[in-house]
Design an enzyme around this catalytic site. Structure first.
Site, short mmCIF file in Angstrom:
data_model
loop_
_atom_site.label_atom_id
_atom_site.label_comp_id
_atom_site.label_asym_id
_atom_site.label_seq_id
_atom_site.Cartn_x
_atom_site.Cartn_y
_atom_site.Cartn_z
CG ASP A 29 38.44 37.37 38.16
OD1 ASP A 29 38.09 36.11 38.02
OD2 ASP A 29 38.77 37.88 36.73
CD GLU B 160 38.12 33.42 33.32
OE1 GLU B 160 37.95 32.83 32.11
OE2 GLU B 160 37.59 34.46 33.24
CG ASP C 200 33.69 30.75 33.02
OD1 ASP C 200 32.85 31.61 33.40
OD2 ASP C 200 35.07 30.90 32.93
CG HIS D 60 33.20 40.41 29.38
ND1 HIS D 60 34.40 39.88 28.50
CD2 HIS D 60 32.97 39.55 30.27
CE1 HIS D 60 34.81 38.97 29.42
NE2 HIS D 60 33.95 38.64 30.27
#
Length: 481
Positions: free
Chosen positions: A78, A145, A169, A454
């Protein structure tokens, strides 16, 4: 012909571009999960897809390397879906519009999802290439996540045998991440109570903030739109009687909110506007470096008599937004520059018969996370709000002895010609959860440079991606020796 076709490593960027054409925001992972399943079937690889949409793909060791340690390659499916205000893309149903600009890859108007699409792309490139030497592989792809590591928490790990786990990640090249913060995600619910109130209505908007990752960028001192809206509302409430009619801000608990707005009814709008002007000048000066485009907008007032939050609820919402702790709480005394404990008031919105606020608490010290939660619970007890915890996970603690860290340090020297930085991370990684399920698991997290994650300004660095790919291959090769 794809936008990334000519980039190296070709296989990695080919898979990354395919992934970017599949909508895969948190909570919308069935399509990307099925894509991974189809890959396994097409390559005749053993796989498991669970009811949560987590996918595990196994690949046998290269001939002659059956005795090498079993290695888990791990990442999450995701992505955080954020977009510019003027972007009309439906991220639930449409793929991303990629572009290349110098050494950077971005997506027009939206987040890119390099966090963590690049992990999937690298793992698939390894699985697809029989010329790469490796021991037994277990590739674990988890869901959701970004909204509490839900996939990793739900994953059945009983059939996993890995000795080592390479999590892809992280967002900083030249760094081996070896521990991370734990997290608590609380929700605060205020029962919605309304009454008729006469006055002049207008909308206050907080806009133009930088936002960012609520863990990795919380130390940068950027403004939080929800917190700032609370400050503006508090100042208005000091000069004129007012009521909140509607309010919402932020879109993700783990993203520093960039926008927030409230519809207000005031007895004396002129005094309200004067208060906003004072705050506007103050915040422009306070955040001129971190948020140079910050704006406070006030719409034209309209005479009205309408249903709004009653006086008590208005005061309690303002108090919460203005007084709740936010941002960095404690810096580490052991690791210079590391945020030890923080929180982000990520969202406020109306849901059914409640006004809801939600937050993301992070700490590498579990007791401090609990302390911050207790402070919020104490505040909410006085304010008449119900507190629930949607998810939580413990910190991934540093291991003094780590054979994988030693191997990857040597592989790093070979690829980079220098020493790596070994760091802790003030963000959530799935290493702690999976190592809790598999006590023998030795974990290290790596990743290419990803900036402004983000946010719609997210960029993946091309040359860095190539270096991390070579580090991954060198590590797999070294582990077979």
């Amino acid at each position: 012909m794809g936008v990334l076709t000519d980039l190296e490593p070709k296989s990695v960027f080919r898979y990354f571009e395919e992934i970017c054409q599949i909508p895969h925001g948190s909570g919308n992972t069935k399509a990307i999960s099925d894509y991974l399943k189809k890959f396994a079937v097409a390559h005749d690889l053993k796989y498991r897809q669970d009811e949560w949409n987590n996918v595990i793909i196994w690949k046998d060791a290269s001939p002659g390397y059956e005795a090498a340690p079993t290695v888990m390659l791990q990442g999450h499916m995701d992505m955080v879906c954020e977009q510019e205000d003027d972007c009309d893309k439906n991220m639930e149903t449409e793929g991303l519009d990629l572009f290349v600009e110098g050494d950077l890859i971005g997506a027009r108007g939206t987040t890119l999802g390099g966090d963590d699409g690049i992990a999937l792309a690298m793992a698939l490139a390894v699985l697809d290439d029989d010329s790469i030497c490796h021991g037994p592989l277990e590739c674990v792809f988890t869901v959701d996540e970004e909204v509490g590591l839900k996939g990793a928490l739900a994953l059945d790990a009983s059939d996993l045998k890995s000795d080592c786990m390479i999590n892809i990640d992280s967002e900083k090249d030249k760094v081996l991440t070896v521990s991370c913060a734990g997290s608590i995600r609380p929700f605060f619910r205020f029962p919605l109570q309304r009454e008729t109130f006469a006055g002049k209505a207008f909308t206050i908007s907080v806009e133009g903030l930088q936002g960012g990752h609520s863990g990795e960028e919380i130390h940068l001192g950027r403004a939080n739109a929800n917190n700032l809206l609370g400050r503006v509302l508090f100042e208005i409430s000091q000069v004129t009687e007012c009521r909140i009619s509607d309010i919402h801000g932020g879109s993700k608990d783990n993203a520093i909110p960039r926008n927030a707005k409230a519809r207000i009814i005031a007895r004396d709008p002129e005094k309200a506007f004067e208060a906003v002007d004072v705050i506007r000048k103050a915040v422009e000066q306070e955040f001129y470096s971190t948020d140079p485009d910050i704006e406070l907008h006030v719409s034209e007032e309209v005479e009205t008599e309408e249903t709004a939050f009653d006086r008590s609820l208005t005061e309690r919402i303002i108090c919460f937004l203005f007084c709740a702790p936010n941002g960095v709480q404690v810096m580490s005394a052991d690791v210079p520059g590391l945020v030890q404990t923080s929180l982000n008031i990520g969202r406020i919105y109306l849901e059914g018969d409640d006004v809801v606020c939600s937050a993301m608490l992070r700490s590498s010290v579990n007791s401090q996370n609990r302390e911050v939660l207790a402070k919020l619970q104490a505040l909410c007890k006085i304010l008449g709000a119900e507190v629930t915890v949607a998810s939580s996970y413990s910190a991934w603690e540093y291991k003094p002895v780590s054979p994988l860290r030693d191997v990857m340090t040597e592989a790093f020297r070979t690829v980079y010609g220098e020493e790596p930085k070994v760091e802790a991370l003030h963000a959530g990684l799935e290493c702690g959860i999976l190592s809790g399920k598999l006590p023998q698991l030795d974990c290290v997290s790596i990743g290419p440079d990803l900036t402004e994650i983000h946010t719609p300004r997210e960029r993946l660095h091309i040359q860095s991606t190539g270096r991390i790919w070579r580090l991954l291959l060198e590590t797999l090769q070294t582990l077979t020796a």
